[in-house]
Write a protein that holds these residues in place. Structure first.
Motif, PDB file in Angstrom:
ATOM      1  N   TYR A  22       0.828  -1.207   0.000  1.00 12.76           N
ATOM      2  CA  TYR A  22       0.000   0.000   0.000  1.00 12.76           C
ATOM      3  C   TYR A  22       0.865   1.262   0.000  1.00 12.76           C
ATOM      4  CZ  TYR A  22      -4.484  -2.359   0.559  1.00 12.76           C
ATOM      5  OH  TYR A  22      -5.609  -3.118   0.340  1.00 12.76           O
ATOM      6  N   ALA A  23       1.945   1.245   0.774  1.00 12.24           N
ATOM      7  CA  ALA A  23       2.812   2.431   0.838  1.00 12.24           C
ATOM      8  C   ALA A  23       3.498   2.682  -0.501  1.00 12.24           C
ATOM      9  CB  ALA A  23       3.860   2.254   1.937  1.00 12.24           C
ATOM     10  N   ALA A  26       0.988   3.984  -2.982  1.00 13.28           N
ATOM     11  CA  ALA A  26       0.666   5.386  -2.706  1.00 13.28           C
ATOM     12  C   ALA A  26       1.745   6.313  -3.265  1.00 13.28           C
ATOM     13  CB  ALA A  26       0.521   5.597  -1.200  1.00 13.28           C
ATOM     14  N   LEU A  27       3.001   5.908  -3.148  1.00  9.23           N
ATOM     15  CA  LEU A  27       4.091   6.751  -3.637  1.00  9.23           C
ATOM     16  C   LEU A  27       4.178   6.754  -5.156  1.00  9.23           C
ATOM     17  CD1 LEU A  27       6.866   6.061  -0.979  1.00  9.23           C
ATOM     18  CD2 LEU A  27       5.530   8.147  -1.313  1.00  9.23           C
ATOM     19  N   ASP A  35       3.292  10.720   4.750  1.00  8.79           N
ATOM     20  CA  ASP A  35       2.875   9.537   5.500  1.00  8.79           C
ATOM     21  C   ASP A  35       3.348   8.251   4.835  1.00  8.79           C
ATOM     22  OD1 ASP A  35       1.657  11.016   7.447  1.00  8.79           O
ATOM     23  OD2 ASP A  35      -0.378  10.781   6.663  1.00  8.79           O
ATOM     24  N   ALA A  36       3.252   8.188   3.518  1.00  6.16           N
ATOM     25  CA  ALA A  36       3.667   6.983   2.794  1.00  6.16           C
ATOM     26  C   ALA A  36       5.179   6.772   2.925  1.00  6.16           C
ATOM     27  CB  ALA A  36       3.264   7.069   1.335  1.00  6.16           C
TER      28      ALA A  36
END
Length: 272
Positions: A22-23, A26-27, A35-36
């Motif tokens: 997910y991180a 997101a990036l 946050d990521a």
């Protein structure tokens, strides 16, 4: 959320891959998400033991948002591990200046003092936090580990026992229950320590208990061979709490043991 679940409550090998995916997704959508970057850096530091990657992500997160509490805490942990205690404290203080009532930053600074062996300041910081957030579990935990580090074992065990009275479900948290066993063992209360150790072992049969937490109990009972059995399991499981253990005072009795040096090497620890 997945990062916190995997780090503190359940098997990290189940949740960390999802948090990592997910991180990174997101990036790919937006490289400017602090946050990521913070979560990705934390995962690289505590689960993947990718020190270079972790530093890059955490520094980027703080450049984007100097008050990001995850980035500040994790970057401070990184700095502690690389021998830069004063800089770690400075990073936390800077984040607190921007967000002075953030309980995670307040208790996090107390924990950084603990890892820096500045227990008096850690106790004071934890007490300041508890004045504003008296029932916060992590603030109580930070007070406990600083009291323990200062050799005030009875007060440490009383702090955890009191927390269990306020929040009975925390007794089923391996990290907290192991802390009770450790403080009782070091405080000379071997009988109660062994009773609670049996409870901790039973708990580990029905839910995830970090192997590093089990290692702590045996280190404090001076059973180093058994402690290394669990340190080995912590390596195999990529236990995210292992990072905190190897930089703490708790492993000082075995820090020069060749087996410990192997553990550090397998974590790609700086300087090994």
């Amino acid at each position: 959320a997945l990062f916190q679940i995997g780090r503190l409550y359940r098997n990290p090998n189940q949740y960390m891959p999802l948090a990592y995916d997910y991180a990174t997704k997101a990036l790919r959508l937006d490289t400017g998400l602090a946050d990521a970057h913070a979560v990705l850096g934390a995962i690289r530091l505590t689960w993947q033991w990718d020190w270079t990657g972790a530093e890059a992500n955490l520094r980027t997160a703080l450049e984007l948002n100097p008050g990001n509490y995850i980035a500040a805490q994790q970057y401070a942990y990184y700095l502690i591990a690389t021998g830069e205690q004063e800089k770690a404290i400075s990073v936390m203080n800077r984040a607190l200046e921007l967000d002075p009532l953030n309980v995670r930053l307040m208790s996090g600074l107390g924990y950084i003092y603990c890892l820096s062996r500045r227990f008096t300041e850690g106790i004071e910081q934890a007490q300041t936090t508890l004045e504003l957030h008296p029932e916060d579990p992590m603030a109580n935990w930070v007070l406990t580990v600083n009291l323990f580090g200062a050799g005030r074992y009875e007060e440490a065990s009383e702090t955890i026992a009191g927390l269990f009275e306020v929040f009975p479900p925390l007794r089923r948290n391996g990290l907290f229950l192991a802390g009770l066993v450790a403080s009782q063992a070091r405080g000379g209360n071997a009988l109660q320590a062994m009773e609670n150790l049996r409870e901790l072992e039973e708990l580990s049969q029905t839910q995830h208990v970090p192997p590093s937490s089990m290692a702590v109990t045996y280190l404090c009972l001076d059973d180093h061979d058994r402690a290394f059995d669990f340190l080995e399991k912590a390596i195999e499981n990529h236990d995210t709490q292992l990072f905190h253990l190897v930089v703490s005072y708790l492993v000082d009795p075995v820090r020069e043991d060749p087996r410990f040096k192997v553990i550090l090497s397998r974590m790609n620890f700086p300087g090994t």
